[in-house]
Design an enzyme around this catalytic site. Structure first.
Site, PDB file in Angstrom:
ATOM      1  N   GLU A  68      47.051  40.954  37.413  1.00  7.51           N
ATOM      2  CA  GLU A  68      47.835  41.178  36.202  1.00  7.51           C
ATOM      3  C   GLU A  68      48.928  40.126  36.048  1.00  7.51           C
ATOM      4  OE1 GLU A  68      47.210  43.364  38.524  1.00  7.51           O
ATOM      5  OE2 GLU A  68      46.307  45.182  37.647  1.00  7.51           O
ATOM      6  N   GLY A 313      47.287  33.496  47.346  1.00  5.37           N
ATOM      7  CA  GLY A 313      47.443  32.474  46.310  1.00  5.37           C
ATOM      8  C   GLY A 313      46.638  31.213  46.506  1.00  5.37           C
ATOM      9  N   GLU A 341      37.643  33.583  37.160  1.00  5.39           N
ATOM     10  CA  GLU A 341      38.124  32.455  37.959  1.00  5.39           C
ATOM     11  C   GLU A 341      36.967  31.672  38.585  1.00  5.39           C
ATOM     12  OE1 GLU A 341      40.981  34.063  40.651  1.00  5.39           O
ATOM     13  OE2 GLU A 341      42.622  33.964  39.194  1.00  5.39           O
TER      14      GLU A 341
END
Length: 438
Positions: A68, A313, A341
């Site tokens: 999100e 990340g 992605e």
């Protein structure tokens, strides 16, 4: 507080037949938050601020977790471009790190307060946001009621209601109506989501598409990527990303099944929750697989079987090391994870069938031939093997995925347009406070 809000607050105590909500609610909330915040910042979960509020208008964004947070980054950047200060709350340490890495000092980050009246009231009395923007499915009853009592506009962006949640809300229609009417605007991901929000009492409701499509591809540190690509030069690779319990074992089984037929095969496994990596590494090692963890700093040797992505990340690194990606939370868990992605970064996509939370994205990817669904571990192994052995098919799937992502773009523009009546007045106010225009 209005009579209707009071009724809604009272009904929270009876929601789902939990008559003891006032007693066990705080306990359950604390249990849910355990391990999801930094100990030194725990007071933020009780609504206590750790930094000063800036002068001028302030927009409060809330995103529960990493997905999100990444989805609303372009929206946040647009608000900041207009000179408006942004307070961004998240619920996990991983999402907090994403905020620091991707936005730095551009926003104020705090951990979201527990959905308990004292915490929410303390938070709102201090920050006094001019506008609250929640992402996706963040429906916190007490927070909604407290914002409504203070007449602070609330907007839900990239909104969705899952197949599991919708029937539950419908069974408590009076409560849903009393809560959802507090939203000044809901901007939904799809027509299906929009109709569900309308049924539950939200008005007005717009459809934007999925903001995740309009985000940038996950970043990567070029020297790190170059080093790993050098270490695996000439090897065949595939990745199992955003995996949940059981799916790492499945990926390990696939690797063992294909290893002899594909000499030099390297399997990349990226658990959705990195804190599970110790258990995952032990499980894979117990099956006779040589595992190298990203956090270890060890190079990938020719006999390395599994590269375990146990960092936060770095999905951009892992996906750039392969052209085949199985997207988890779809084979043994339910809901699915974001397939956009890997599509952006040039991967042919495989997935289990439990992808309800990303239904529209998977439908479009599958329709265009860029994603294939598998039923079980055996079918996953066959799918990986076929894509490893058939370069032309793999390339066609990769091209179809990237074309599909381009076709799906536009959600950011539609969302900004929907928000303009709320953001434009704040833009004018921000010009009165030059410190917020830097």
């Amino acid at each position: 507080m209005s009579t209707r809000l009071a009724r809604a607050a009272l009904s929270l105590y009876r929601w789902g037949g939990v008559a003891l909500y006032p007693v066990i609610g705080p306990y359950l909330a604390l249990r849910a938050a355990k391990g999801k915040e930094e100990r030194s910042r725990r007071k933020e979960r009780y609504g206590a601020a750790s930094v000063a509020r800036p002068e001028g208008p302030l927009v409060w964004f809330h995103a529960a977790s990493v997905g999100e947070t990444n989805a609303i980054l372009p929206l946040i950047k647009e608000v900041r471009r207009r000179g408006i200060a942004v307070l961004l709350t998240t619920g996990t340490v991983t999402s907090a790190k994403v905020v620091q890495d991707r936005l730095g000092s551009e926003v104020i980050h705090q951990y979201v307060p527990l959905d308990l009246k004292p915490a929410v009231s303390r938070f709102l009395e201090y920050w006094h946001p001019d506008l609250a923007i929640m992402a996706e499915s963040e429906i916190w009853p007490m927070t909604i009621l407290e914002l409504g009592a203070r007449h602070i506009p609330q907007v839900l962006v990239n909104g969705r209601i899952s197949d599991r949640s919708f029937p539950r809300w419908k069974r408590r229609h009076a409560l849903a109506d009393a809560l959802f009417e507090n939203f000044a605007l809901v901007i939904a991901q799809s027509e299906t989501d929009a109709e569900r929000f309308r049924t539950l009492g939200a008005l007005p409701v717009l459809v934007s598409g999925n903001l995740k499509v309009d985000t940038d591809a996950p970043p990567v540190d070029p020297p790190v990527l170059k080093a790993y690509l050098g270490q695996i030069a000439g090897r065949r690779t595939w990745a199992a990303i955003s995996t949940f319990e059981g799916e790492e074992a499945a990926a390990g089984n696939v690797h063992r099944a294909l290893k002899e037929r594909t000499p030099g095969l390297l399997t990349i496994i990226v658990p959705r929750h990195p804190e599970r990596s110790d258990a995952v590494a032990d499980m894979l090692a117990a099956r006779g697989l040589k595992v190298v963890r990203r956090t270890s700093g060890e190079p990938l040797a020719p006999d390395t079987d599994i590269f375990l992505g146990d960092t936060i990340g770095e999905m951009g690194l892992y996906l750039r090391m392969t052209e085949i990606a199985f997207v988890g939370r779809s084979l043994f868990a339910e809901g699915g994870q974001n397939p956009l992605e890997p599509a952006m970064l040039g991967c042919a996509i495989l997935s289990g069938g439990n992808v309800q939370n990303f239904r529209e994205a998977y439908q479009q990817l599958a329709r265009n031939g860029s994603a294939k669904m598998v039923r079980d571990i055996e079918m996953l192994a066959k799918g990986v093997h076929y894509l490893l052995a058939n370069d032309e098919t793999r390339r066609q799937m990769i091209n179809a995925g990237q074309e599909t992502v381009q076709e799906m773009r536009g959600a950011l523009r539609a969302t900004i347009k929907g928000l303009e009546p709320y953001i434009n007045p704040l833009t004018v106010k921000a010009r009165l406070h030059p410190r917020q225009t830097s």
